[in-house]
Scaffold this motif. Sequence first.
Motif, PDB file in Angstrom:
ATOM      1  N   ASP A   1      -3.818   0.361 -10.965  1.00 10.22           N
ATOM      2  CA  ASP A   1      -5.059   0.981 -11.428  1.00 10.22           C
ATOM      3  C   ASP A   1      -5.534   0.345 -12.729  1.00 10.22           C
ATOM      4  O   ASP A   1      -6.739   0.085 -12.912  1.00 10.22           O
ATOM      5  CB  ASP A   1      -4.861   2.486 -11.613  1.00 10.22           C
TER       6      ASP A   1
ATOM      7  N   LYS B   1       0.830  -1.205   0.000  1.00  6.09           N
ATOM      8  CA  LYS B   1       0.000   0.000   0.000  1.00  6.09           C
ATOM      9  C   LYS B   1       0.866   1.259   0.000  1.00  6.09           C
ATOM     10  O   LYS B   1       0.536   2.257  -0.646  1.00  6.09           O
ATOM     11  CB  LYS B   1      -0.936  -0.008   1.205  1.00  6.09           C
TER      12      LYS B   1
ATOM     13  N   TYR C   1       2.002   1.781  -3.443  1.00  7.79           N
ATOM     14  CA  TYR C   1       0.938   2.347  -4.264  1.00  7.79           C
ATOM     15  C   TYR C   1       0.865   3.862  -4.084  1.00  7.79           C
ATOM     16  O   TYR C   1       0.662   4.607  -5.053  1.00  7.79           O
ATOM     17  CB  TYR C   1      -0.400   1.712  -3.876  1.00  7.79           C
ATOM     18  N   ASP C   2       1.052   4.330  -2.864  1.00  6.47           N
ATOM     19  CA  ASP C   2       0.976   5.764  -2.572  1.00  6.47           C
ATOM     20  C   ASP C   2       2.208   6.525  -3.053  1.00  6.47           C
ATOM     21  O   ASP C   2       2.122   7.718  -3.378  1.00  6.47           O
ATOM     22  CB  ASP C   2       0.816   5.994  -1.066  1.00  6.47           C
TER      23      ASP C   2
ATOM     24  N   LEU D   1      -9.934  -0.936  -5.544  1.00  7.43           N
ATOM     25  CA  LEU D   1      -8.601  -1.046  -4.963  1.00  7.43           C
ATOM     26  C   LEU D   1      -8.637  -1.890  -3.688  1.00  7.43           C
ATOM     27  O   LEU D   1      -7.736  -2.701  -3.445  1.00  7.43           O
ATOM     28  CB  LEU D   1      -8.044   0.351  -4.657  1.00  7.43           C
TER      29      LEU D   1
ATOM     30  N   TYR E   1       3.988   1.805  -9.932  1.00 12.37           N
ATOM     31  CA  TYR E   1       3.193   0.826  -9.177  1.00 12.37           C
ATOM     32  C   TYR E   1       1.713   1.199  -9.244  1.00 12.37           C
ATOM     33  O   TYR E   1       0.854   0.373  -9.559  1.00 12.37           O
ATOM     34  CB  TYR E   1       3.682   0.807  -7.722  1.00 12.37           C
ATOM     35  N   LYS E   2       1.420   2.450  -8.943  1.00 15.60           N
ATOM     36  CA  LYS E   2       0.027   2.916  -8.935  1.00 15.60           C
ATOM     37  C   LYS E   2      -0.618   2.749 -10.302  1.00 15.60           C
ATOM     38  O   LYS E   2      -1.779   2.317 -10.420  1.00 15.60           O
ATOM     39  CB  LYS E   2      -0.035   4.379  -8.506  1.00 15.60           C
ATOM     40  N   GLU E   3       0.129   3.070 -11.349  1.00 14.46           N
ATOM     41  CA  GLU E   3      -0.421   2.992 -12.705  1.00 14.46           C
ATOM     42  C   GLU E   3      -0.815   1.570 -13.073  1.00 14.46           C
ATOM     43  O   GLU E   3      -1.921   1.331 -13.589  1.00 14.46           O
ATOM     44  CB  GLU E   3       0.603   3.520 -13.711  1.00 14.46           C
TER      45      GLU E   3
END
Length: 212
Positions: A135, A121, A124-125, A145, A130-132
């Motif tokens: 998502d 997590k 992700y932040d 999520l 990672y976030k892309e």
Amino acid sequence: MKKKVAVVFCVILIVSLVAGISIYAMPQRSSGMVMGEHLSSFNEKENTQAIVQISNVVVYEAEIDAYRERIAIERGISKEQVPISDAEDLIIENIVVEQKAVEMGLEVTDEEVANEIEFQKQNYDNVPQYKEIVDDYCLGAGITLDQFFSELSESLKSTMSRTKLRDYVVGEYLAETGRAEEWRGQYYQETEPYFEEYVDSLVSDAQVIRLD
């Protein structure tokens, strides 16, 4: 196995990206989107052909298909170019390794999984790549999520069990050869082939029944 197989694929892609390992992108769709789409079909996996059985675990055609997609992404080729036998061999190996880890009392604790989820997590932040891909994955799978991290917690028990098994086997090997376990890193080129041979022996001894 159900959804967690596809989630594991996403984890591998994510970890590879965070570690700076190159992953080939699929044309017009991100790897996260591709794997997400495959996860969305896993709900219907038992409506597909049963292919093999390892002990009490039945592997279905949809799972083999998802493994082919993973291999294709890793190799930078289309899924159709991946031999079905490659996917079958990989999924059988993963199941056998996980079963052996459980048999030896190397199961991953809920606390260990929770700690890893918290780490993911934070990635992700803080890590844009990672976030892309997470998502994209969630979009392709049609999940939130929160659902992703919930399913991820289940899949981590399998992947972390393999790590625990490897650590145990390598530790025993180094102890038998009179070398301190804490220095195992410098013996990687020697111990990795040893562990792979160990895994090969597990697969050879496994009772695999063809169902197709």
